[in-house]
Design a protein around this motif. Structure first.
Motif, mmCIF file in Angstrom:
data_model
loop_
_atom_site.group_PDB
_atom_site.id
_atom_site.type_symbol
_atom_site.label_atom_id
_atom_site.label_comp_id
_atom_site.label_asym_id
_atom_site.label_seq_id
_atom_site.Cartn_x
_atom_site.Cartn_y
_atom_site.Cartn_z
ATOM 1 N N ALA A 33 53.414 39.375 35.295
ATOM 2 C CA ALA A 33 52.675 40.485 35.896
ATOM 3 C C ALA A 33 53.293 41.818 35.486
ATOM 4 O O ALA A 33 54.471 42.072 35.740
ATOM 5 N N THR A 35 52.858 46.060 35.636
ATOM 6 C CA THR A 35 52.212 47.106 36.428
ATOM 7 C C THR A 35 52.382 48.503 35.830
ATOM 8 O O THR A 35 51.910 49.467 36.410
ATOM 9 N N THR A 51 49.303 39.667 32.963
ATOM 10 C CA THR A 51 48.349 40.455 33.738
ATOM 11 C C THR A 51 48.771 41.913 33.684
ATOM 12 O O THR A 51 49.964 42.232 33.745
ATOM 13 N N ASP A 53 48.063 45.528 35.456
ATOM 14 C CA ASP A 53 47.491 46.046 36.692
ATOM 15 C C ASP A 53 48.011 47.455 36.971
ATOM 16 O O ASP A 53 49.141 47.629 37.418
ATOM 17 N N ALA A 79 44.865 39.462 31.077
ATOM 18 C CA ALA A 79 43.779 39.879 31.959
ATOM 19 C C ALA A 79 44.068 41.290 32.456
ATOM 20 O O ALA A 79 45.202 41.608 32.799
ATOM 21 N N GLN A 80 43.036 42.108 32.463
ATOM 22 C CA GLN A 80 43.123 43.431 33.061
ATOM 23 C C GLN A 80 42.778 43.273 34.540
ATOM 24 O O GLN A 80 41.648 42.945 34.878
ATOM 25 N N LEU A 81 43.750 43.504 35.416
ATOM 26 C CA LEU A 81 43.507 43.348 36.847
ATOM 27 C C LEU A 81 43.171 44.666 37.530
ATOM 28 O O LEU A 81 42.435 44.682 38.510
ATOM 29 N N GLY A 82 43.722 45.760 37.027
ATOM 30 C CA GLY A 82 43.507 47.056 37.655
ATOM 31 C C GLY A 82 42.361 47.818 37.023
ATOM 32 O O GLY A 82 41.694 47.356 36.098
ATOM 33 N N GLN A 107 37.952 45.866 34.577
ATOM 34 C CA GLN A 107 38.750 45.185 35.586
ATOM 35 C C GLN A 107 38.338 43.719 35.707
ATOM 36 O O GLN A 107 37.153 43.395 35.712
ATOM 37 N N TYR A 108 39.336 42.866 35.779
ATOM 38 C CA TYR A 108 39.214 41.400 35.892
ATOM 39 C C TYR A 108 38.717 40.736 34.608
ATOM 40 O O TYR A 108 38.323 39.566 34.632
#
Length: 130
Positions: A33, A35, A51, A53, A79-82, A107-108
């Protein structure tokens, strides 16, 4: 998936005669992850889900083989979470081929990077061109 033993085996003290299927559970996908607004792939990202985000735009850099020697055939999932749109950037001497472009669609959205040659990668998934 089920695998049939061709001959009798003793595995960790348990005897199998080869007549029954053995189900081997799939390994869970490890997640890295991130950020921040920039991230450069590292060797331990191979076969992981990275991920990304952040509310701001994110640049994901694929490094040259001279910096990070991923074996050809390596797959890194992402994956683009944000809300911050992810752009896949090519490190020095690296070519990343993607259609229609190298921007994750939103996003997602999932994507994957597959190393096809020394400094050549294929980007697949939900991608857009600017």
């Amino acid at each position: 998936s089920a695998t049939k033993l061709q001959t009798a085996r003793n595995i960790n003290g348990v005897s199998f005669d080869g007549s029954a299927d053995i189900t081997v559970p799939a390994a869970a996908l490890s997640i890295n992850a991130q950020t921040g607004t920039t991230y450069t792939l590292v060797l331990t990202d191979a076969s992981k889900l990275v991920t990304l985000d952040n509310a701001s735009a994110i640049t994901l850099t694929v490094p040259p083989n001279s910096s990070v020697a991923f074996p050809t055939g390596t797959v890194v999932e992402g994956a683009q979470l944000g809300a911050g749109q992810v752009t896949i950037a090519e490190g020095s001497g690296v070519t990343v081929n993607g259609n229609p472009g190298l921007i994750v669609s939103g996003q997602y959205s999932p994507f994957a990077l597959i190393k096809t040659d020394t400094n050549t990668w294929l980007a697949v998934g939900q991608l857009v061109d600017s």
